[in-house]
Design an enzyme around this catalytic site. Sequence first.
Site, PDB file in Angstrom:
ATOM      1  N   HIS A   1       0.836  -1.206   0.000  1.00 39.85           N
ATOM      2  CA  HIS A   1       0.000   0.000   0.000  1.00 39.85           C
ATOM      3  C   HIS A   1       0.880   1.268   0.000  1.00 39.85           C
ATOM      4  CE1 HIS A   1      -3.111  -2.617   2.321  1.00 39.85           C
ATOM      5  NE2 HIS A   1      -3.538  -2.483   1.088  1.00 39.85           N
TER       6      HIS A   1
ATOM      7  N   LYS B   1     -18.062  -5.534   8.159  1.00 41.78           N
ATOM      8  CA  LYS B   1     -16.842  -6.320   7.978  1.00 41.78           C
ATOM      9  C   LYS B   1     -16.010  -6.264   9.257  1.00 41.78           C
ATOM     10  CE  LYS B   1     -12.870  -6.695   4.897  1.00 41.78           C
ATOM     11  NZ  LYS B   1     -12.129  -6.089   3.791  1.00 41.78           N
TER      12      LYS B   1
ATOM     13  N   SER C   1      -2.884  -7.517   3.359  1.00 44.10           N
ATOM     14  CA  SER C   1      -3.207  -7.329   4.780  1.00 44.10           C
ATOM     15  C   SER C   1      -3.609  -8.669   5.395  1.00 44.10           C
ATOM     16  CB  SER C   1      -4.351  -6.323   4.935  1.00 44.10           C
ATOM     17  OG  SER C   1      -3.979  -5.072   4.424  1.00 44.10           O
TER      18      SER C   1
ATOM     19  N   ARG D   1      -1.552  -6.657  -8.246  1.00 42.43           N
ATOM     20  CA  ARG D   1      -0.419  -7.565  -8.013  1.00 42.43           C
ATOM     21  C   ARG D   1      -0.364  -8.713  -9.002  1.00 42.43           C
ATOM     22  NH1 ARG D   1      -2.520  -8.371  -2.052  1.00 42.43           N
ATOM     23  NH2 ARG D   1      -4.352  -8.332  -3.398  1.00 42.43           N
TER      24      ARG D   1
HETATM   25  O1  PNS Z   1      -8.663  -3.068   0.265  1.00 37.86           O
HETATM   26  P1  PNS Z   1      -9.804  -3.610  -0.520  1.00 37.86           P
HETATM   27  O2  PNS Z   1     -10.671  -4.476   0.328  1.00 37.86           O
HETATM   28  O3  PNS Z   1      -9.352  -4.299  -1.767  1.00 37.86           O
HETATM   29  O4  PNS Z   1     -10.690  -2.343  -0.976  1.00 37.86           O
HETATM   30  C1  PNS Z   1     -11.901  -2.527  -1.639  1.00 37.86           C
HETATM   31  C2  PNS Z   1     -12.627  -1.206  -1.877  1.00 37.86           C
HETATM   32  C3  PNS Z   1     -12.738  -0.406  -0.601  1.00 37.86           C
HETATM   33  C4  PNS Z   1     -11.865  -0.383  -2.908  1.00 37.86           C
HETATM   34  C5  PNS Z   1     -14.042  -1.554  -2.439  1.00 37.86           C
HETATM   35  O5  PNS Z   1     -14.640  -2.497  -1.620  1.00 37.86           O
HETATM   36  C6  PNS Z   1     -14.971  -0.348  -2.549  1.00 37.86           C
HETATM   37  O6  PNS Z   1     -14.782   0.501  -3.384  1.00 37.86           O
HETATM   38  N1  PNS Z   1     -15.983  -0.316  -1.656  1.00 37.86           N
HETATM   39  C7  PNS Z   1     -16.967   0.762  -1.623  1.00 37.86           C
HETATM   40  C8  PNS Z   1     -18.326   0.276  -2.142  1.00 37.86           C
HETATM   41  C9  PNS Z   1     -18.463   0.566  -3.622  1.00 37.86           C
HETATM   42  O7  PNS Z   1     -18.347   1.682  -4.072  1.00 37.86           O
HETATM   43  N2  PNS Z   1     -18.734  -0.482  -4.417  1.00 37.86           N
HETATM   44  C10 PNS Z   1     -18.952  -0.339  -5.842  1.00 37.86           C
HETATM   45  C11 PNS Z   1     -17.711  -0.514  -6.673  1.00 37.86           C
HETATM   46  S1  PNS Z   1     -17.215  -2.178  -6.753  1.00 37.86           S
END
Ligand code: PNS
Length: 159
Positions: free
Chosen positions: A17, A41, A128, A90
């Site tokens: 990150h 979560k 993570s 990745r």
């Molecule tokens: O670290 P992560 O878990 O890969 O992050 C995921 C994240 C936060 C980028 C994704 O879950 C997100 O954008 N959540 C917000 C909900 C949303 O907007 N969903 C629609 C797009 S998929």
Amino acid sequence: MIKAIYPGSFDPVTNGHLDIIKRASKFVDVLVVGILDNPNKHCLFTSEERKELIKIVTKDIPNVEVESFYGLLTDFAKEINASLIIRGIRDTNDFAVEFQRSITNKQLNSDIETVCLIADEKNLILSSTAVKEVAIFGGDIDWMVPKEITGYVKEKYNK
Ligand code: PNS
């Protein structure tokens, strides 16, 4: 002025990150690290703790801000006037996920573009989740997270 958001759970922030934060902060004017605060979560760190940890590791990067958000990423991006979403990739699994996310986000707000950065080769296997899996059994996580973070993760599992 280009303002971007780098969203994620960051539970906890990893070397991967931090690498993406450093690289993205060089080509945007302001980079907001957006921590998803999802009450459904279960996270090791609260969103406030995750925010503090990211602030610690980005304290020397002047154009980085850290915020928490709840709800749709595109809504939060609009609220803070961010026109770019930054994501790290990745491998091909990440690509498949980010490909779909970027199309969904584009559908939700066509003014916001997604930019994906390929992870540095030394961070390709970092996540993570892996940090927590190693830390829970007392394994060495020094190579996975910024040095300032190690103690906070260990402390969680020593309680
Ligand atoms: O670290 P992560 O878990 O890969 O992050 C995921 C994240 C936060 C980028 C994704 O879950 C997100 O954008 N959540 C917000 C909900 C949303 O907007 N969903 C629609 C797009 S998929």
